[in-house]
Enzyme design. Sequence first.
Site, short mmCIF file in Angstrom:
data_model
loop_
_atom_site.label_atom_id
_atom_site.label_comp_id
_atom_site.label_asym_id
_atom_site.label_seq_id
_atom_site.Cartn_x
_atom_site.Cartn_y
_atom_site.Cartn_z
CG ASN A 208 -0.17 -0.07 2.51
OD1 ASN A 208 0.55 0.86 2.85
ND2 ASN A 208 -0.29 -1.17 3.22
CG ASP A 277 -6.91 -5.38 6.41
OD1 ASP A 277 -6.42 -5.31 7.56
OD2 ASP A 277 -7.50 -4.42 5.87
CE LYS A 287 8.01 -12.13 -14.45
NZ LYS A 287 8.57 -11.73 -15.72
CB ILE A 305 -0.45 -6.46 14.77
CG1 ILE A 305 0.10 -7.24 13.58
CG2 ILE A 305 0.64 -6.15 15.77
CD1 ILE A 305 1.05 -6.45 12.70
CE LYS A 335 -11.00 -0.12 10.78
NZ LYS A 335 -10.36 0.63 9.71
#
Length: 400
Positions: A208, A277, A287, A305, A335
């Site tokens: 990300n 996630d 590959k 975590i 959350k």
Amino acid sequence: MSEYKRILLGVSGGIAAYKSAELVRLIRKRGAEVRVVMTASAMQFVSPLTFQALSGNAVQTDLLDAESENAMDHISLARWADAMVIAPATANVIAKLSHGLADDLLSTLYLAATVPVYIAPAMNQAMWAKPVTQNNIATLRQHGVQVIGPEPGEQACGETGLGRMSEPSDICARLFAGLAVRCLEGLNVLISAGPTREPLDPVRYLSNRSSGKMGYALAEAARNAGAAVTLVSGPVSLAPPAHVETVRVETAAQMYEAVLTRAEASDIYIGAAAVADYTPAVTQPGKIKKEGEQTHLILQKTGDILAAVAALGRRPFTVGFAAETDDLKAYARDKLARKNLDMIAANWVGRGSGGFESEQNALEVFWKDGKKSLAMTGKPRLAEQLIELIAERRAVTGRK
Ligand code: PMT
């Protein structure tokens, strides 16, 4: 601890130089003596006489000035100070300091100084964002220089962005807070930062946009607040902060392992990392070949975590982050409750300004029965505010 009594103020050539006159006044109000050194270009913006009148001391401008060297040579001047602050610090001065150049009085004093050094950058937003300036800032930070600001907003050049010098009152507060606000003295703080990389095959991964800037700024702020800091970092291009134990990891599983083995020995855990996630169920040994018009990946959920830290018997004060593209408040509160956190800092992502990669950010911080908004500012300043809030909330809850 007593406050600084003697401040050496370096003024370099930017339009913000006029604001430093107010800084002299504020520092003197704190009871400290100020001596001012100006670069040649600073004198194009403000006259030395202004600083002389406000500081009550002659202003030094020249490395090779026999008269001022007679009164106090540059080495004695560097030794005289308890702290040095350079405001405004232009891109040019920052570049010189980070490379150890000493071709005028200000840069020579910086090299000779053995006391804490603070800089308040001020420049056009594009100049601040340039990778070369960011590298220079990172180098100075690594050498222990404390960077105050810059702030976002409208600039003298007509552009808008990050680059305005912090207000003199904020610079003054930081200068003296460096000694006074040691709100995490003696505590162990564990922070995760950056992205994770989940390998698909030996050459590809899922990841990300996290740059690590938010988490690294938190590590520096916690260290400055007196904590012993361990930073578990995913792959980023930032230099490890000085006096912070940095543990490099790559995958979510490695981050899980690195955090969980250290969490019970920590007083505070801050999960600023953007952890994947999901991870590929299988990492192909070779590959993956290009075959067919479509392909599909089977992904497996990673271990959470943050939730695992919060479920420990001897859990630290546990602070999560929430990165959201919509319904920030509702998702953050969900959350907070679901992962049983002490606090959550929510930020908008994917909206251009703030969040991932950006130099600046804003946070909505929630805890069980309260909340606080931290307005858009540079990540280092925001990190300080969050650290102070964490220290405050931890003291209220009485968690270990
Ligand atoms: O790194 P920068 O470029 O400076 O950007 C900063 C940031 C946007 C990455 C940061 O401010 C931030 O929001 N970090 C959390 C990003 C994230 O993964 O948010 P989330 O809402 O998906 O996750 C919620 C929390 O659970 C986070 O604290 C995350 O670290 C944690 N988590 C998520 C998944 C997982 N497997 N384990 C976790 O601990």
